[in-house]
Design a protein around this motif. Structure first.
Motif, short mmCIF file in Angstrom:
data_model
loop_
_atom_site.label_atom_id
_atom_site.label_comp_id
_atom_site.label_asym_id
_atom_site.label_seq_id
_atom_site.Cartn_x
_atom_site.Cartn_y
_atom_site.Cartn_z
N UNK B 180 0.83 -1.20 0.00
CA UNK B 180 0.00 0.00 0.00
C UNK B 180 0.87 1.25 0.00
N UNK B 181 1.86 1.24 0.88
CA UNK B 181 2.72 2.42 0.95
C UNK B 181 3.41 2.63 -0.39
N UNK B 182 3.85 1.53 -1.00
CA UNK B 182 4.52 1.63 -2.29
C UNK B 182 3.62 2.26 -3.34
N UNK B 183 2.37 1.80 -3.38
CA UNK B 183 1.45 2.33 -4.39
C UNK B 183 1.24 3.82 -4.17
N UNK B 185 3.13 5.81 -2.59
CA UNK B 185 4.39 6.50 -2.84
C UNK B 185 4.60 6.74 -4.32
N UNK B 186 4.33 5.75 -5.15
CA UNK B 186 4.60 5.95 -6.57
C UNK B 186 3.61 6.96 -7.14
N UNK B 187 2.37 6.92 -6.61
CA UNK B 187 1.38 7.91 -7.05
C UNK B 187 1.90 9.31 -6.74
N UNK B 188 2.40 9.43 -5.52
CA UNK B 188 2.87 10.73 -5.06
C UNK B 188 4.08 11.17 -5.89
N UNK B 190 5.05 10.26 -8.96
CA UNK B 190 4.73 10.64 -10.33
C UNK B 190 3.97 11.95 -10.37
N UNK B 191 3.09 12.12 -9.37
CA UNK B 191 2.32 13.36 -9.35
C UNK B 191 3.26 14.55 -9.14
N UNK B 192 4.28 14.34 -8.31
CA UNK B 192 5.21 15.45 -8.09
C UNK B 192 5.97 15.75 -9.38
N UNK B 193 6.29 14.71 -10.12
CA UNK B 193 6.94 14.96 -11.42
C UNK B 193 6.02 15.77 -12.32
N UNK B 194 4.74 15.42 -12.27
CA UNK B 194 3.79 16.16 -13.10
C UNK B 194 3.76 17.62 -12.68
N UNK B 195 3.74 17.84 -11.38
CA UNK B 195 3.65 19.23 -10.92
C UNK B 195 4.95 19.98 -11.20
N UNK B 196 6.01 19.25 -11.50
CA UNK B 196 7.22 19.90 -11.97
C UNK B 196 7.04 20.50 -13.36
N UNK B 197 6.14 19.87 -14.13
CA UNK B 197 5.95 20.36 -15.51
C UNK B 197 4.77 21.31 -15.60
N UNK B 198 3.73 21.03 -14.84
CA UNK B 198 2.54 21.88 -14.87
C UNK B 198 2.35 22.42 -13.46
N UNK B 199 2.24 23.72 -13.30
CA UNK B 199 2.12 24.28 -11.94
C UNK B 199 0.88 23.73 -11.23
N UNK B 428 1.62 11.76 -17.08
CA UNK B 428 1.78 12.04 -15.65
C UNK B 428 0.52 12.68 -15.07
N UNK B 429 -0.25 13.36 -15.92
CA UNK B 429 -1.48 13.98 -15.44
C UNK B 429 -2.40 12.95 -14.81
N UNK B 430 -2.36 11.72 -15.36
CA UNK B 430 -3.21 10.67 -14.81
C UNK B 430 -2.86 10.42 -13.34
N UNK B 431 -1.56 10.50 -13.03
CA UNK B 431 -1.17 10.25 -11.64
C UNK B 431 -1.64 11.39 -10.74
N UNK B 432 -1.57 12.61 -11.28
CA UNK B 432 -2.02 13.74 -10.48
C UNK B 432 -3.52 13.61 -10.20
N UNK B 433 -4.28 13.24 -11.24
CA UNK B 433 -5.72 13.04 -11.04
C UNK B 433 -5.94 11.94 -10.00
N UNK B 434 -5.16 10.87 -10.16
CA UNK B 434 -5.31 9.74 -9.25
C UNK B 434 -5.02 10.16 -7.81
N UNK B 435 -4.02 11.00 -7.65
CA UNK B 435 -3.65 11.43 -6.30
C UNK B 435 -4.79 12.22 -5.65
N UNK B 436 -5.35 13.15 -6.44
CA UNK B 436 -6.44 13.95 -5.88
C UNK B 436 -7.62 13.04 -5.53
#
Ligand SMILES: Nc1ncnc2c1ncn2[C@@H]1O[C@H](COP(=O)(O)OP(=O)(O)O)[C@@H](O)[C@H]1O
Ligand SMILES: [Mg+2]
Lengths: 286, 460
Positions: B180-183, B185-188, B190-199, B428-436
């Motif tokens: 669970x933590x791994x999942x 964590x990877x969501x987080x 990838x989402x951070x990578x996304x937020x590196x590209x899109x504010x 990567x946007x998919x991960x950001x959506x997933x995180x929210x």
């Protein structure tokens, strides 16, 4: 009079069998003048599905007095009490036969509206069961159901007098809007009594009202019962013989679904006629 | 294939170990089993575990570290890799090498360095597998010998076996938690990578969503826009419609089942309702897309309304039907948990059934019911299949249930389906959506479970 149907006939056959096996004719030393009889029960039989719980109870309950029911657990005291306000109707598979008259009206008949009947006969339970509402709303619940106290001030008055009667008003005056479940056990039970008398009943049925309370709360309730006696006809089920002796004028002893003995409280406790009563009172069984 | 053979060998050895341990234990006390500290079978388990567990641990360690070691060795054989090369480049080189090793042809087949690397890789693999096999068998046999040596009347085999069982159970829980933590964590990550590209603010508050990124830089709209507001608005709209269906129907049916139905009706009705929960969501999906949506459209046309064929209403209605069992079975539980004494209190005052239900039972059960509704809501928000089949793809910012809207889950599916580059903002946007989405449903669940638990406490 009930017509003699096939069903009745079978019932009677059975009951005769049972009577032969396990009941003696009931001892009753009580002579109540007809005009003072509030409730008259004749041959009340109750069964839960196949299981019979009461085998023909005959009992007259006098007006404005306290009558107590004693007897070992499972002997049918609560069952009989619930017949008096038709609470047994709410139990699946429970059937009641016989006659119960209250002020001459047959309350077991189908025509009787249980809503109105229960407005006349209040009930207090073994465990205090305040609703999860404010103290005020707990007391106002019954009056609202029956359309009493239409204006706010009327309702306030009903609530206050009811709480006053049970001696709770000065204890909860400042927190009428706080939940009733936050009170102590004894206060909760008095709240339940207030709730019952708020609809201005004629009879109060109490099923072991003190068995969940500590001695001090019990003493308060007993005092209260004594005060209420003049205005209401009270029937109380109790496990404590001292309590029966303290609060009641008549006592009925139930045993295995039969009314064994019924008489003046004093007489029942000092000179019981039936061997079983004697045994129960002296603590040999029960 | 090889793994199967290893597994069977180890199992066989463990099996032999069991009988050896058992018979040895019995033999040491010459048949008088009562002299043994533990039961004979405990000695059997003891030796079998000695035989199996070290081999298993070795196997797991191997699986964890083998790819890393092999990859490092292979890469060290490939000269002139830019030390700053991104992980994607290295991964591509590695996958080329593996492809070459497996098929003999492919990209780099004419590059001697790559061919050498491929051979190196094949060699490492063969050696590694062979040494693993030897090591495993050796470990098993060693375990068998050590285990059976230790067997004797005084060995506390039962306690040792119990102790090991505790470790096994602990390990299972740890695996579940770590996964669970791994999942997350990877969501987080990838989402951070996304937020590196899109504010972050553009994503959360932007009103326009069009994640298509042009392949050539000079194309129109080469820059995708990632404003997630329309998507979450669509999710909320559909979930709201679903709750509007599920809460009244579920609650009323729970009231009927718990307060009014005879035991017989209840015995039939409740399982029937629960069957609804067992229907695969994809079936609801067809139902929404093929039956409900056209029907709504037909109705709409009859009234002269403009109804999209993928209306939010259709998806929401069907999703509502899907979550009815959640609402009804949880509400049913809490309603039945309301003490009978409260009902009796109300009946004894002359309350009718419906008065008792509305004025005593529902208020008493309300916190639990709210908890159930929140769980259902989190289910609706995360639901995917129905909306993929019945809701639209274009992100419309509208509150009109007759128009097509899209949801976060649908967008994640469309973003990730097909060939994707793993570092484009689109993926990567998919991960950001997933995180929210994860945060929202997590909060709903936590609050709901607390509410339900608190309510339980009150009446126990
Ligand atoms: N709801 C019920 N369903 C079935 N049997 C019941 C029910 N209530 C009471 N009984 C049975 O009826 C008998 C009398 O019970 P009750 O009137 O509660 O006794 P008491 O109040 O004197 O202890 C008991 O044998 C009990 O098992
Ligand atoms: Mg009882």
């Amino acid at each position: 009079m009930k017509p003699m149907t096939k069903e009745n006939a079978i019932d009677i056959d059975k009951s005769v069998d049972i009577n032969n096996e396990m009941t003696n004719p009931q001892v009753s030393s009580l002579q109540i003048p007809a005009e003072e009889v509030k409730i008259k029960a004749e041959d009340v039989r109750v069964r839960y599905g196949e299981k019979e719980a009461l085998f023909g109870i005959n009992l007259d309950i006098p007006q404005s007095k306290v009558t107590s029911f004693i007897g070992p657990s499972g002997c049918g005291k609560s069952t009989f009490l619930r017949c008096l306000n038709r609470m047994n109707d709410t139990i699946d598979g429970c059937s009641v036969t016989g006659n119960i008259h209250m002020d001459g009206v047959d309350i077991l008949s189908k025509q009787v509206d249980t809503v109105l009947l229960r407005a006349k006969i209040g009930m207090v339970f073994q465990k205090p069961n305040p609703f999860p509402k404010s103290i005020y709303d707990n007391v106002a619940y019954g009056p609202r159901l029956h359309g009493l106290g239409n204006s706010k001030s009327d309702m306030d008055e009903i609530v206050e007098t009811s709480l006053e009667k049970v001696g709770l008003l000065k204890e909860v005056k400042d927190r009428l809007l706080e939940p009733g479940t936050g009170l102590s056990g004894g206060q909760q039970q008095r709240l339940c009594i207030a709730r019952a008398i708020a609809v201005d009943p004629e009879i109060l049925l109490m099923d072991e009202p003190c068995s969940a309370l500590d001695p001090i709360a019990t003493a308060k309730i007993e005092e209260l019962i004594d005060e209420l006696r003049g205005s209401y006809t009270i029937v109380i089920v109790t496990h404590s013989m001292q309590q029966a002796a303290r609060v009641s004028q008549q006592t009925a002893f139930f045993h295995l679904g039969n009314l064994v003995e019924y008489g003046e409280t004093e007489q029942i406790f000092t000179s019981p006629q039936d061997e079983r009563t004697k045994g129960y009172i002296t603590g040999r069984f029960g | 294939m090889q793994t199967t053979i290893f597994t069977f060998t180890v199992l066989l050895l463990a099996f032999i170990g069991y009988y050896m341990g058992r018979s040895r234990a019995v033999a040491t006390v010459s048949g008088d089993v009562r002299k043994l500290h533990s039961l004979p079978r405990h000695y059997g388990y003891f030796v079998a575990l000695w035989c199996g567990v070290p081999a298993l641990v070795l196997c797991v360690l191997w699986m964890l570290f083998e790819p890393y070691i092999v990859n490092t060795l292979v890469l060290s054989g490939v000269p002139n890799i830019d030390p700053d090369a991104s992980s994607a480049v290295i991964a591509r080189i590695l996958s080329d090498v593996k492809f070459l090793a497996a098929n003999g042809v492919g990209r780099g087949a004419d590059d001697p360095v790559m061919v050498a690397a491929a051979e190196h890789y094949t060699h490492l693999k063969t050696v590694g597998t062979a040494s693993l096999a030897v090591a495993i068998i050796a470990f098993s046999i060693l375990g068998l010998v050590i285990g059976s040596r230790r067997v004797g009347a005084d060995l506390k085999a039962r306690n040792q076996v119990e102790g090991l069982i505790r470790w096994v159970l602990l390990a299972s829980s740890v695996i579940a938690i770590l996964t669970t933590i791994g999942i997350v964590g990877s969501l987080l990550f990838e989402a951070i990578r996304f937020f590196g590209k899109v504010p972050f603010t553009d994503f959360l508050f932007g009103l326009e969503w069009s994640p298509q990124i042009a392949l050539r830089k000079d194309q129109v709209a080469s820059q995708g826009s990632f404003g997630a507001v329309p998507i979450f608005a669509g999710t909320m709209l559909i979930s709201f419609i679903a709750l509007c269906v599920a809460v009244p129907v579920g609650l009323l049916s729970a009231i009927y089942m718990s307060e009014y139905a005879t035991p017989k009706v209840r015995a039939i009705g409740k399982p029937m309702l629960e069957i609804l929960a067992g229907i695969p969501t994809v079936v609801y999906g067809f139902f929404a897309a093929l039956v409900v949506a056209p029907t709504i459209r037909g109705f709409g046309e009859a009234w002269g309304l403009d109804v999209s064929s993928e209306s939010a209403l259709a998806a929401g209605l069907v999703m509502g039907i899907m979550i009815i069992p959640f609402v009804s079975s949880l509400s049913d539980d809490v309603i039945r948990a309301v003490p009978q004494a409260l009902r009796d209190g109300s009946y004894a005052l002359g309350g009718t059934k419906s008065e008792t239900v509305t004025q005593v039972i529902l208020p008493a059960a309300l916190p639990g019911i709210v908890g159930g509704v929140m769980l259902a809501a989190s289910r609706a928000i995360g639901e995917t299949m129905i909306v993929v089949m019945a809701a639209g793809l274009t992100a419309n910012l509208t509150a009109n249930p007759l128009q097509a809207v899209t949801t976060a889950t649908v967008q994640m599916v469309t973003l990730l389906v097909g060939d994707q580059e793993f570092d484009s903002p689109k993926t990567l946007a998919a991960f950001a959506l997933g995180l929210v989405l994860f945060c929202v449903t997590l909060c709903l669940n936590v609050v709901a479970l607390r509410v339900v638990a608190k309510y339980r406490e009150k009446y126990d």
